[in-house]
Design a protein around this motif. Structure first.
Motif, short mmCIF file in Angstrom:
data_model
loop_
_atom_site.label_atom_id
_atom_site.label_comp_id
_atom_site.label_asym_id
_atom_site.label_seq_id
_atom_site.Cartn_x
_atom_site.Cartn_y
_atom_site.Cartn_z
N ILE A 10 35.23 -16.41 -56.88
CA ILE A 10 33.78 -16.64 -56.82
C ILE A 10 33.11 -15.57 -55.96
N ALA A 11 33.71 -15.28 -54.80
CA ALA A 11 33.17 -14.26 -53.90
C ALA A 11 33.24 -12.88 -54.55
N GLU A 12 34.34 -12.60 -55.25
CA GLU A 12 34.51 -11.30 -55.91
C GLU A 12 33.43 -11.09 -56.98
N VAL A 13 33.18 -12.12 -57.78
CA VAL A 13 32.14 -12.03 -58.81
C VAL A 13 30.76 -11.84 -58.16
N ALA A 14 30.48 -12.61 -57.12
CA ALA A 14 29.19 -12.49 -56.43
C ALA A 14 28.98 -11.07 -55.91
N ASP A 15 30.03 -10.47 -55.36
CA ASP A 15 29.92 -9.13 -54.79
C ASP A 15 29.76 -8.06 -55.87
N LYS A 16 30.45 -8.24 -57.00
CA LYS A 16 30.28 -7.27 -58.09
C LYS A 16 28.87 -7.33 -58.65
N ILE A 17 28.33 -8.53 -58.83
CA ILE A 17 26.95 -8.66 -59.32
C ILE A 17 25.99 -8.03 -58.32
N TRP A 18 26.28 -8.23 -57.02
CA TRP A 18 25.48 -7.63 -55.96
C TRP A 18 25.48 -6.10 -56.09
N GLU A 19 26.65 -5.53 -56.35
CA GLU A 19 26.78 -4.08 -56.48
C GLU A 19 26.08 -3.56 -57.74
N TYR A 20 26.18 -4.31 -58.83
CA TYR A 20 25.51 -3.88 -60.07
C TYR A 20 23.99 -3.84 -59.88
N ALA A 21 23.45 -4.85 -59.22
CA ALA A 21 22.00 -4.93 -58.92
C ALA A 21 21.15 -4.54 -60.12
N GLU A 22 21.40 -5.21 -61.26
CA GLU A 22 20.70 -4.87 -62.50
C GLU A 22 19.39 -5.65 -62.60
N LEU A 23 18.36 -4.96 -63.05
CA LEU A 23 17.03 -5.56 -63.14
C LEU A 23 16.91 -6.47 -64.36
N SER A 24 15.79 -7.14 -64.45
CA SER A 24 15.51 -8.11 -65.50
C SER A 24 15.81 -7.57 -66.90
N LEU A 25 16.63 -8.31 -67.64
CA LEU A 25 17.03 -8.02 -69.02
C LEU A 25 17.83 -6.73 -69.17
N GLN A 26 18.30 -6.19 -68.04
CA GLN A 26 19.18 -5.03 -68.06
C GLN A 26 20.54 -5.38 -67.47
N GLU A 27 20.87 -6.67 -67.39
CA GLU A 27 22.06 -7.15 -66.69
C GLU A 27 23.30 -7.12 -67.59
N TYR A 28 23.56 -5.97 -68.23
CA TYR A 28 24.65 -5.89 -69.20
C TYR A 28 26.02 -6.00 -68.53
N LYS A 29 26.22 -5.31 -67.41
CA LYS A 29 27.50 -5.41 -66.70
C LYS A 29 27.71 -6.82 -66.16
N SER A 30 26.65 -7.39 -65.61
CA SER A 30 26.75 -8.73 -65.04
C SER A 30 27.09 -9.75 -66.12
N CYS A 31 26.41 -9.66 -67.25
CA CYS A 31 26.67 -10.58 -68.36
C CYS A 31 28.11 -10.43 -68.86
N ASP A 32 28.56 -9.19 -69.02
CA ASP A 32 29.92 -8.96 -69.49
C ASP A 32 30.95 -9.52 -68.51
N LEU A 33 30.70 -9.34 -67.22
CA LEU A 33 31.63 -9.84 -66.21
C LEU A 33 31.77 -11.35 -66.31
N TYR A 34 30.65 -12.05 -66.40
CA TYR A 34 30.70 -13.51 -66.52
C TYR A 34 31.40 -13.93 -67.81
N CYS A 35 31.00 -13.32 -68.91
CA CYS A 35 31.56 -13.73 -70.20
C CYS A 35 33.06 -13.48 -70.29
N ASP A 36 33.51 -12.32 -69.80
CA ASP A 36 34.94 -12.00 -69.84
C ASP A 36 35.74 -12.96 -68.95
#
Length: 515
Positions: free
Chosen positions: A19-45
């Motif tokens: 959970i902490a690892e995912v939170a930190d990766k999303i923090w690093e991606y810091a993708e703006l509204s509707l540009q969260e492609y890496k974040s979405c892929d991380l969750y889905c995978d």
């Protein structure tokens, strides 16, 4: 807690590192509204690997998803967000403003934690459903992008995504631990692009038609509208294109972005129509044309006391996150970098004097424990000697009561109102909905700030996400086990929404990033 909850909560604790690892990766991606492609892929995978049935791109939004587990009714939805804000890049765990990327994005609203906490809750509920039996019910984790600039949950509401779930639960990082109650503002954003005729502003001004004049006249018209709208209504604007930097050219194009707010979505829809008429009037006065682009819209929140009480009962049983002495000292030092670190926390504090006095007592009691922790680390000097920049004019004694709020606030069941907006409101108009706050940064930490970004990349933030997941999971188990609670929640929901849901999203609108 009973055995079923204990097993589910243990599952979340066992996945603390993930959970902490995912939170930190999303923090690093810091993708703006509707540009969260890496974040979405991380969750889905990750969710696919964990045994969830994942559907990406729901409601024609590429970075939205839903991940399901279980069978049949009831269906409990858990809401996740993961978009960042522009211009808030910041080094994690730092005690001064230090951007990682100048002008880059940052999680100033803690959505890296919000998504991870919802993710955690889904793991715990999945564990419960596995032990309870296949037909006990279904959990769906909804990936809801663009809360800051799209209101994807409202688009999902328009498309009927929330109609088949029995209840929705979520949380938001805050400076305190509480069950959320009361209403919030609805909000609609529309972009107006005016087109005129370019001309030499001195030689042939009569040949020109100024798009910038149209923007300015529209703004003046809205200024006069302010006297004739509800006290709780707000209209904000930003000129996003002033037509260039040459004053000797009649501006052929200009653009303004408007945001209309009101306590109830039906009022916002009507107020938006009046703003549209002002835009049309500006066009007539300047002999220009214009394009109207709907950006987003979201509704006020509908209270559900039944679900609030279920959440509060489980919050009481689970307690709040515990912090190390070092974490408490970090929070204290961070609270020296902004004003209002001694404010009285909690939604209810602004609406009930006695409630606020109770909260002040809880803060004072916890502050004593924190001082002992500071002193045990040798931090018994005045803040000015800690090499931390204090706010101008602040007294050292004022800063001594900053730091974390490591206690649960009493459940406030009075009338509360937040002037901000959230697309959780649209979910709450479609099914019974409730949420909690969990402390992820120090008391009074300003929203959408570098301090929020800094704290959201610490173990304090991780603990908030994990604990939020536990509370939501335990509350969901109560709903699965005692469907009378769901029946009561639905009855309350029907009474509070008798006027019906007025969706602020037009039928032909598409969720698009504002550029």
């Amino acid at each position: 807690m009973n055995e079923q909850k204990t097993i589910a909560i243990s599952e979340i604790e066992d996945k603390h590192e993930l959970i902490a690892e995912v939170a930190d990766k999303i923090w690093e991606y810091a993708e703006l509204s509707l540009q969260e492609y890496k974040s979405c892929d991380l969750y889905c995978d990750t969710l696919t690997k964990e045994g969830f049935l994942v559907e990406k791109g729901i409601c024609d939004i590429p970075t939205a998803f839903k991940a399901s587990f279980g069978n049949g009714k009831p269906v409990i939805g858990i809401l996740a967000e993961y978009d960042a804000l522009s211009g808030l890049s910041q080094e994690g765990g730092a005690l001064e403003h230090s951007p990682v990327i100048q002008g880059g994005g940052g999680h100033g609203c803690g959505h890296n934690l919000l998504g991870a906490g919802a993710f955690a809750a889904a793991f715990g509920i999945k564990k419960y459903l596995e032990s309870a039996g296949e037909n006990k019910g279904t959990v769906i984790l909804y990936g809801c992008p663009g809360e800051e600039g799209c209101a994807s949950k409202a688009f999902m509401a328009r498309d009927g995504e929330w109609d088949d779930i029995d209840a929705a639960l979520t949380w938001h990082p805050e400076d305190c631990n509480e069950v959320v109650t009361g209403s919030s503002n609805s909000c609609i954003q529309v972009q107006y692009t005016f087109h005129g005729i370019a001309s030499h502003a001195s030689a042939t001004p009569d040949k020109g038609r100024s798009a910038l004049d149209a923007v300015e006249l529209m703004n003046i018209g809205v200024q006069f509208l302010r006297e004739h709208m509800s006290d709780r209504a707000r209209v904000h604007y930003a000129i996003t294109d002033a037509g260039g930097v040459s004053p000797n050219v009649v501006q052929a194009k200009a653009q303004v972005l408007y945001m209309v707010r009101s306590n109830h979505v039906s009022e916002a829809v009507e107020l938006q129509k009046r703003v549209d008429k002002i835009a049309e009037g500006a066009v007539l006065m300047t002999e220009t044309t214009y394009e109207r682009k709907f950006v987003d819209g979201l509704s006020d929140t509908v209270t559900n006391r039944v679900l609030e009480r279920v959440l509060y009962k489980n919050f009481e049983e689970l307690g709040v996150p515990e912090y190390t002495k070092e974490e408490l000292l970090y929070a204290k030092k961070l609270s020296m970098t902004y004003e209002d670190s001694d404010h009285t926390p909690g939604l209810g504090s602004a609406f009930d004097i006695m409630y606020a006095e109770n909260v002040k007592g809880l803060r004072a009691e916890y502050a004593k424990q924190c001082r002992e922790a500071y002193e045990s680390l040798g931090d018994n000097e005045e803040p000015e000697d800690n090499n931390i920049k204090t706010v101008a004019g602040a007294k050292a004694s004022d800063k001594r009561v900053g730091g974390m709020n490591g206690f649960l606030l009493p459940h406030f069941e009075g009338e509360a109102f937040e002037p901000g907006s959230t697309d959780v409101g649209d979910v709450s108009w479609c099914c019974p909905t409730a949420q909690i706050h969990v402390a992820a940064w120090p008391n009074g930490c300003p929203g959408h700030s570098w301090q929020n970004v800094s704290s959201a990349r610490t173990e304090i933030g991780h603990k908030a996400a994990v604990h939020a997941g536990k509370v939501i999971c335990a509350a969901a188990i109560d709903l699965f086990e005692n469907q009378e609670l769901l029946t009561e929640a639905k009855e309350e929901f029907k009474k509070r929404t008798t006027g019906g849901y007025i969706c602020p999203i037009p039928k032909d609108a598409k969720a698009e990033a504002v550029t």
